[in-house]
Design an enzyme around this catalytic site. Structure first.
Site, PDB file in Angstrom:
ATOM      1  N   ASN A  44       0.809  -1.128  -0.047  1.00  0.00           N
ATOM      2  CA  ASN A  44      -0.050   0.016   0.008  1.00  0.00           C
ATOM      3  C   ASN A  44       0.806   1.189  -0.163  1.00  0.00           C
ATOM      4  O   ASN A  44       1.589   1.571   0.880  1.00  0.00           O
ATOM      5  CB  ASN A  44      -1.084  -0.025   1.142  1.00  0.00           C
ATOM      6  CG  ASN A  44      -1.749   1.169   1.491  1.00  0.00           C
ATOM      7  OD1 ASN A  44      -1.877   2.135   0.705  1.00  0.00           O
ATOM      8  ND2 ASN A  44      -2.366   1.493   2.544  1.00  0.00           N
ATOM      9  N   TRP A  45       0.929   1.739  -1.083  1.00  0.00           N
ATOM     10  CA  TRP A  45       1.773   2.990  -1.321  1.00  0.00           C
ATOM     11  C   TRP A  45       1.193   4.244  -0.433  1.00  0.00           C
ATOM     12  O   TRP A  45       2.074   5.298  -0.487  1.00  0.00           O
ATOM     13  CB  TRP A  45       2.115   3.443  -2.846  1.00  0.00           C
ATOM     14  CG  TRP A  45       3.157   2.496  -3.347  1.00  0.00           C
ATOM     15  CD1 TRP A  45       3.630   1.242  -2.914  1.00  0.00           C
ATOM     16  CD2 TRP A  45       4.270   2.764  -4.414  1.00  0.00           C
ATOM     17  NE1 TRP A  45       4.760   0.793  -3.666  1.00  0.00           N
ATOM     18  CE2 TRP A  45       4.820   1.576  -4.668  1.00  0.00           C
ATOM     19  CE3 TRP A  45       4.171   3.790  -5.581  1.00  0.00           C
ATOM     20  CZ2 TRP A  45       5.907   1.580  -5.552  1.00  0.00           C
ATOM     21  CZ3 TRP A  45       5.197   3.531  -6.499  1.00  0.00           C
ATOM     22  CH2 TRP A  45       5.822   2.542  -6.491  1.00  0.00           C
ATOM     23  N   LYS A  46       0.101   4.258  -0.144  1.00  0.00           N
ATOM     24  CA  LYS A  46      -0.750   5.328   0.513  1.00  0.00           C
ATOM     25  C   LYS A  46      -0.217   6.808  -0.386  1.00  0.00           C
ATOM     26  O   LYS A  46      -0.253   6.448  -1.823  1.00  0.00           O
ATOM     27  CB  LYS A  46      -0.122   5.622   1.973  1.00  0.00           C
ATOM     28  CG  LYS A  46      -0.187   4.265   2.631  1.00  0.00           C
ATOM     29  CD  LYS A  46       0.024   4.556   4.144  1.00  0.00           C
ATOM     30  CE  LYS A  46      -0.065   3.097   4.876  1.00  0.00           C
ATOM     31  NZ  LYS A  46       0.033   3.226   6.268  1.00  0.00           N
TER      32      LYS A  46
ATOM     33  N   SER B  99       3.933  -2.093  10.145  1.00  0.00           N
ATOM     34  CA  SER B  99       5.209  -2.180  10.457  1.00  0.00           C
ATOM     35  C   SER B  99       5.919  -3.646   9.960  1.00  0.00           C
ATOM     36  O   SER B  99       6.926  -3.762  10.549  1.00  0.00           O
ATOM     37  CB  SER B  99       5.539  -1.868  11.892  1.00  0.00           C
ATOM     38  OG  SER B  99       5.109  -0.417  12.222  1.00  0.00           O
TER      39      SER B  99
ATOM     40  N   GLU C  44      -6.431   4.753   7.884  1.00  0.00           N
ATOM     41  CA  GLU C  44      -6.484   6.033   7.607  1.00  0.00           C
ATOM     42  C   GLU C  44      -7.671   6.727   7.038  1.00  0.00           C
ATOM     43  O   GLU C  44      -7.650   7.839   7.133  1.00  0.00           O
ATOM     44  CB  GLU C  44      -5.250   6.105   6.874  1.00  0.00           C
ATOM     45  CG  GLU C  44      -3.711   5.967   7.590  1.00  0.00           C
ATOM     46  CD  GLU C  44      -2.682   5.374   6.851  1.00  0.00           C
ATOM     47  OE1 GLU C  44      -2.681   5.232   5.753  1.00  0.00           O
ATOM     48  OE2 GLU C  44      -1.584   4.979   7.588  1.00  0.00           O
TER      49      GLU C  44
ATOM     50  N   GLY D 204       2.987   2.292  10.830  1.00  0.00           N
ATOM     51  CA  GLY D 204       3.872   3.273  10.625  1.00  0.00           C
ATOM     52  C   GLY D 204       4.509   3.443  11.909  1.00  0.00           C
ATOM     53  O   GLY D 204       5.368   4.722  12.075  1.00  0.00           O
TER      54      GLY D 204
ATOM     55  N   GLU E  37      -4.940  -4.774  10.691  1.00  0.00           N
ATOM     56  CA  GLU E  37      -4.025  -4.077  10.676  1.00  0.00           C
ATOM     57  C   GLU E  37      -4.103  -3.366  12.035  1.00  0.00           C
ATOM     58  O   GLU E  37      -5.015  -2.165  12.106  1.00  0.00           O
ATOM     59  CB  GLU E  37      -4.024  -2.731   9.660  1.00  0.00           C
ATOM     60  CG  GLU E  37      -3.772  -3.551   8.234  1.00  0.00           C
ATOM     61  CD  GLU E  37      -3.256  -2.316   7.172  1.00  0.00           C
ATOM     62  OE1 GLU E  37      -2.124  -2.659   6.764  1.00  0.00           O
ATOM     63  OE2 GLU E  37      -3.910  -1.471   7.182  1.00  0.00           O
TER      64      GLU E  37
ATOM     65  N   GLY F 291       3.024  -1.153   4.222  1.00  0.00           N
ATOM     66  CA  GLY F 291       2.757   0.316   3.743  1.00  0.00           C
ATOM     67  C   GLY F 291       4.403   0.675   3.541  1.00  0.00           C
ATOM     68  O   GLY F 291       5.004   0.469   2.257  1.00  0.00           O
ATOM     69  N   GLY F 292       5.080   1.337   4.385  1.00  0.00           N
ATOM     70  CA  GLY F 292       6.350   2.120   4.182  1.00  0.00           C
ATOM     71  C   GLY F 292       7.309   1.043   3.509  1.00  0.00           C
ATOM     72  O   GLY F 292       8.153   1.443   2.621  1.00  0.00           O
TER      73      GLY F 292
ATOM     74  N   HIS G 257      -9.225   1.062   5.283  1.00  0.00           N
ATOM     75  CA  HIS G 257      -8.206   1.325   5.798  1.00  0.00           C
ATOM     76  C   HIS G 257      -8.362   2.232   7.108  1.00  0.00           C
ATOM     77  O   HIS G 257      -9.281   3.377   6.738  1.00  0.00           O
ATOM     78  CB  HIS G 257      -7.104   2.083   4.700  1.00  0.00           C
ATOM     79  CG  HIS G 257      -5.534   2.056   5.454  1.00  0.00           C
ATOM     80  ND1 HIS G 257      -5.307   2.776   6.376  1.00  0.00           N
ATOM     81  CD2 HIS G 257      -4.922   0.840   5.221  1.00  0.00           C
ATOM     82  CE1 HIS G 257      -3.969   2.455   6.650  1.00  0.00           C
ATOM     83  NE2 HIS G 257      -3.742   1.507   5.915  1.00  0.00           N
TER      84      HIS G 257
HETATM   85  P1  13P Z   1       3.388   0.372   7.595  1.00  0.00           P
HETATM   86  O1  13P Z   1       3.724  -0.913   6.939  1.00  0.00           O
HETATM   87  O2  13P Z   1       4.050   1.309   7.032  1.00  0.00           O
HETATM   88  O3  13P Z   1       3.008   0.165   9.021  1.00  0.00           O
HETATM   89  O4  13P Z   1       1.860   0.590   6.957  1.00  0.00           O
HETATM   90  C1  13P Z   1       0.824  -0.358   7.235  1.00  0.00           C
HETATM   91  C2  13P Z   1      -0.426  -0.133   6.468  1.00  0.00           C
HETATM   92  O5  13P Z   1      -1.040   0.707   7.059  1.00  0.00           O
HETATM   93  C3  13P Z   1      -0.560  -0.759   5.095  1.00  0.00           C
HETATM   94  O6  13P Z   1      -2.022  -0.492   4.749  1.00  0.00           O
END
Ligand code: 13P
Length: 251
Positions: A12-14, A213, A101, A175, A169, A234-235, A99
């Site tokens: 997920n590149w957000k 994470s 977020e 993050g 999640e 994510g990251g 998600h």
């Molecule tokens: P991180 O891997 O950056 O913690 O993000 C997880 C996430 O929200 C994937 O959707």
């Protein structure tokens, strides 16, 4: 047994990535084609702006593409929104809904998330439905109850098990570099597995991903347990090198 499900590694590149960053998707594509993810299915979810070009580059490759959200409507006067049908047209085969977020930052309710999941299915996309508790909910001993309530209220009515993916999640792990223990993950995933099997015919075939994470250094610990059918990253999905180091757990 859910453990013979094909693992799904989704990135997920957000709100990250410009045209130049498609070089990372090119690298992921060639590494996956060379076997870097073993039997796992690999999907990258870049921002909307990169989908069409990413899909052009990934056409015919084993790497799938997804989007990070969709509207509930197929088309119409919804300024700024993108429909699931448009995502499909742009080359996506997956869409992430619910998600944290979006639940927290955009006030998305379980009912809206369910409608978005239904929209994704209507358009022929596979849906990744995200669930997870906050730190306060976990500290209060309410993690399972919170996630159960989210599942109950946001699971779309009609979904072929193969087209639906659940991503657990925990909000406090996203993050932050902090992760649940493998025991915590096993408890939650086992709980979700039982709920899905009770609620749905074929519920034992719905993949359950862990997200929050995930990094190369902790991937083996977090992703090898029972009922962990992949990861939503994510990251660490932004760079092919790191993402493929995570994929190495599936080789
Ligand atoms: P991180 O891997 O950056 O913690 O993000 C997880 C996430 O929200 C994937 O959707």
């Amino acid at each position: 047994m859910s453990d013979n499900l094909r693992p799904l590694l989704a990135g997920n590149w957000k709100m990250n990535g410009r045209l130049a960053d498609l070089a990372e998707i090119d690298a992921i594509r060639s590494r996956v084609a060379a076997g870097a993810a073993g039997q796992a299915q690999v999907v990258v979810c870049p921002p909307f702006t990169l989908l069409t070009e990413a899909a052009r580059r990934c056409g015919g490759s084993p790497v799938g593409l997804g989007a990070q959200d969709c509207s509930t409507a197929p088309c119409g006067a919804y300024t700024g929104d993108i429909s699931a049908e448009m995502l499909k047209d742009a080359g996506a085969s997956f869409v992430i809904v619910g998600h944290s977020e979006r639940r927290a930052g955009h006030g998305e309710s379980d009912a809206l998330v369910r409608a978005k999941a239904a929209a994704g299915l209507r358009a022929g996309l596979n849906v990744i439905l995200c669930l997870g508790e906050t730190q306060a909910q976990r500290s209060a001993g309410e993690a399972l109850a919170t996630v159960a309530a989210q599942l109950e209220a946001s699971l779309p009515e009609e979904a072929a098990p193969e087209r639906l993916v659940i991503a657990y999640e925990p909000v406090w792990a996203i993050g932050t570099g902090i992760t649940p223990t493998p025991t915590d993950i096993a408890e939650m995933h086992g709980f979700l597995r039982r709920r899905l099997a009770e609620r749905r015919a074929g519920g034992e075939r719905i993949r359950i991903l862990y997200g929050g994470s995930v990094k190369p250094a902790n991937a083996a610990d977090l992703l090898n347990g029972a009922d962990v059918n992949g990861a939503l990253v994510g990251g660490a999905s932004l760079k092919a090198e790191e993402f493929m180091a995570i994929a190495a757990v599936y080789r």
